[in-house]
Scaffold this motif. Structure first.
Motif, PDB file in Angstrom:
ATOM      1  N   THR A 218     -38.423 151.675  81.033  1.00 48.30           N
ATOM      2  CA  THR A 218     -37.671 150.531  80.527  1.00 48.30           C
ATOM      3  C   THR A 218     -36.543 151.101  79.550  1.00 48.30           C
ATOM      4  O   THR A 218     -36.919 152.003  78.818  1.00 48.30           O
ATOM      5  CB  THR A 218     -38.435 149.181  80.252  1.00 48.30           C
ATOM      6  OG1 THR A 218     -37.174 148.202  80.162  1.00 48.30           O
ATOM      7  CG2 THR A 218     -38.826 149.142  79.088  1.00 48.30           C
ATOM      8  N   GLU A 227     -37.901 142.506  81.070  1.00 47.87           N
ATOM      9  CA  GLU A 227     -38.136 142.828  82.608  1.00 47.87           C
ATOM     10  C   GLU A 227     -39.205 143.935  82.870  1.00 47.87           C
ATOM     11  O   GLU A 227     -39.892 143.640  83.724  1.00 47.87           O
ATOM     12  CB  GLU A 227     -36.734 143.374  83.214  1.00 47.87           C
ATOM     13  CG  GLU A 227     -36.671 143.952  84.746  1.00 47.87           C
ATOM     14  CD  GLU A 227     -37.162 142.908  85.710  1.00 47.87           C
ATOM     15  OE1 GLU A 227     -37.419 143.351  86.660  1.00 47.87           O
ATOM     16  OE2 GLU A 227     -37.241 141.786  85.372  1.00 47.87           O
ATOM     17  N   ARG A 231     -42.581 143.058  85.082  1.00 49.09           N
ATOM     18  CA  ARG A 231     -43.014 143.996  86.160  1.00 49.09           C
ATOM     19  C   ARG A 231     -44.416 144.478  85.728  1.00 49.09           C
ATOM     20  O   ARG A 231     -45.213 144.510  86.747  1.00 49.09           O
ATOM     21  CB  ARG A 231     -42.234 145.232  86.204  1.00 49.09           C
ATOM     22  CG  ARG A 231     -40.698 144.710  86.713  1.00 49.09           C
ATOM     23  CD  ARG A 231     -39.926 146.114  87.117  1.00 49.09           C
ATOM     24  NE  ARG A 231     -38.696 145.695  87.536  1.00 49.09           N
ATOM     25  CZ  ARG A 231     -37.676 146.643  88.282  1.00 49.09           C
ATOM     26  NH1 ARG A 231     -38.353 148.037  88.734  1.00 49.09           N
ATOM     27  NH2 ARG A 231     -36.675 146.531  88.443  1.00 49.09           N
ATOM     28  N   GLU A 244     -43.130 152.320  87.872  1.00 50.02           N
ATOM     29  CA  GLU A 244     -41.972 151.631  88.196  1.00 50.02           C
ATOM     30  C   GLU A 244     -40.653 152.055  87.425  1.00 50.02           C
ATOM     31  O   GLU A 244     -40.985 152.107  86.049  1.00 50.02           O
ATOM     32  CB  GLU A 244     -41.979 150.164  88.409  1.00 50.02           C
ATOM     33  CG  GLU A 244     -42.792 149.550  89.508  1.00 50.02           C
ATOM     34  CD  GLU A 244     -42.901 148.042  89.270  1.00 50.02           C
ATOM     35  OE1 GLU A 244     -41.796 147.577  89.523  1.00 50.02           O
ATOM     36  OE2 GLU A 244     -43.879 147.426  89.240  1.00 50.02           O
ATOM     37  N   ALA A 246     -37.860 150.365  85.684  1.00 53.91           N
ATOM     38  CA  ALA A 246     -36.768 149.169  85.621  1.00 53.91           C
ATOM     39  C   ALA A 246     -35.761 149.564  84.717  1.00 53.91           C
ATOM     40  O   ALA A 246     -35.002 148.636  84.115  1.00 53.91           O
ATOM     41  CB  ALA A 246     -37.659 148.308  84.818  1.00 53.91           C
TER      42      ALA A 246
END
Length: 366
Positions: A218, A227, A231, A244, A246
């Motif tokens: 992130t 966010e 997640r 992930e 983001a």
């Protein structure tokens, strides 16, 4: 201003916080690796807006803070020598060594200069061919390409009076070291977007699998971080452990190919000491054999350095996420930004500095 406005919108932040609260059913401990993220979290009060079940643990993501004391003392020794111009970014000048800092060296007659790019130091070397010019090259993967390019240029241009004092560290081995610590409480990580914008994300899936932890890449604005947390919590609640991204506006899986080629040419992986943590295998870079002549440690044969950490500073525990800054007895009393005992109170990314600037919590006298 676009991203400052769009990614700091209070209404959108409130929506994300409500989503996080809605899906949180258990206690979770999440570590943000990057010091820039730590400052954003504390400055905007993100950790205080989250549900009580979620604890944000501040990791060793401040490059100034984790630079080993031995390297700091070597910098003092080199900068004190006649005929040397020692160049550094400004936040390194206040970092305490065993008995002084670079500001003290400067006040005692050392030629210590603040620069804004390693290429500035190379220009100084070209303008002063009768002096040895040293640049203090610290940081994570984010700052390494510029330092690598500068050494590459020095060699290409034949500038023989330039050298680099190297203290580069790498994020993935630090994550592994944190997870293998017997005191580890971390259940997930927010990974630093700027590091991944350079190196890509290929090293993280294996960490997710080995340690069964979610890792979410992130950014640094409030909505980015929220966010990322959203997640992460969704993964934790569902029992998943995956990587992930983001932060797709800045991070691609492959990273920056040109920067990675430069890094591979100029640097090689080595064991590296982390201040307050100790040596982590294969967690840093040193100049590769083809550029070893530009290594300041070799050029100046800096040996016999005996380091001595402050007896009351607990910055090592802060860097490992074992305590919060205000839980140190010296915080805000013996240790302030004006009179720091440890690097975490000096750096613009240090956790102690963030707490001092944005959250003057109760001062412990235990």
């Amino acid at each position: 201003m676009k991203y400052l406005d769009e990614f700091s919108d209070p209404q959108l932040a409130g929506n994300l916080i409500e989503e996080i609260k809605a899906v949180t059913t258990r206690r979770w401990s999440i570590m943000e690796v990057c010091g820039g993220q730590t400052h954003s979290i504390i400055r905007h009060g993100i950790d205080q807006l989250l549900p009580d079940e979620i604890e944000m643990i501040h990791g060793p993501g401040c490059p100034v803070c984790v630079t080993p004391l031995e390297i700091i003392d070597k910098a003092m020794e080199i900068a004190s020598r006649p005929g040397v111009i020692f160049c550094s970014f400004g936040d390194m000048l206040r970092v305490p060594g065993s008995d002084k800092d670079l500001f003290r060296v400067k006040s005692e007659g050392g030629d210590v200069r603040v620069v804004y790019s390693p290429l500035d130091a190379l220009t100084i070397a070209r303008d002063n061919p009768d002096r040895q010019v040293v640049f203090f090259g610290i940081g994570f993967e984010t700052t390494a390409p510029a330092n690598a390019m500068t050494v590459y240029q020095a060699k290409r241009l034949g500038v023989e009076n330039f050298s680099l004092l190297v203290s580069h560290v790498l994020v993935p081995p630090a994550i592994a070291a944190i997870m293998e610590s017997p005191t580890c409480r971390v259940q997930a990580f927010l990974a630093a977007g700027h590091v991944c914008s350079v190196m890509g994300t290929e090293e993280y899936p294996s960490l997710c699998e080995k340690y069964e932890i979610p890792i979410v890449v992130t950014g640094f604005e409030p909505l980015d971080i929220l966010e990322g947390i959203r997640r992460t919590v969704l993964q934790l609640e569902s029992g998943r452990h995956e990587l992930e991204n983001a932060y797709p506006r800045a991070v691609r899986a492959e990273g920056n190919a040109a920067a990675r080629r430069m890094l591979t040419d100029v640097f090689e992986v080595t064991d590296r000491g982390w201040r307050g943590i100790g040596t982590i295998p294969d967690s840093g870079w040193q100049l590769s054999p083809g550029y070893r002549d530009y290594d300041a440690e070799h050029r100046f044969a800096v040996t016999g350095i005996h380091t001595a950490e402050s007896a009351v500073c607990r910055s090592g525990e802060v860097l490992q996420g074992l305590i919060k800054p205000h839980e140190c007895a010296a915080f805000g009393t013996l240790c302030t930004p004006r009179n720091p005992l440890g690097a975490t109170m000096v750096s613009s990314e240090g956790a102690c500095a963030a707490y001092y600037l944005y959250r003057r919590l109760e001062v412990s006298h235990a």
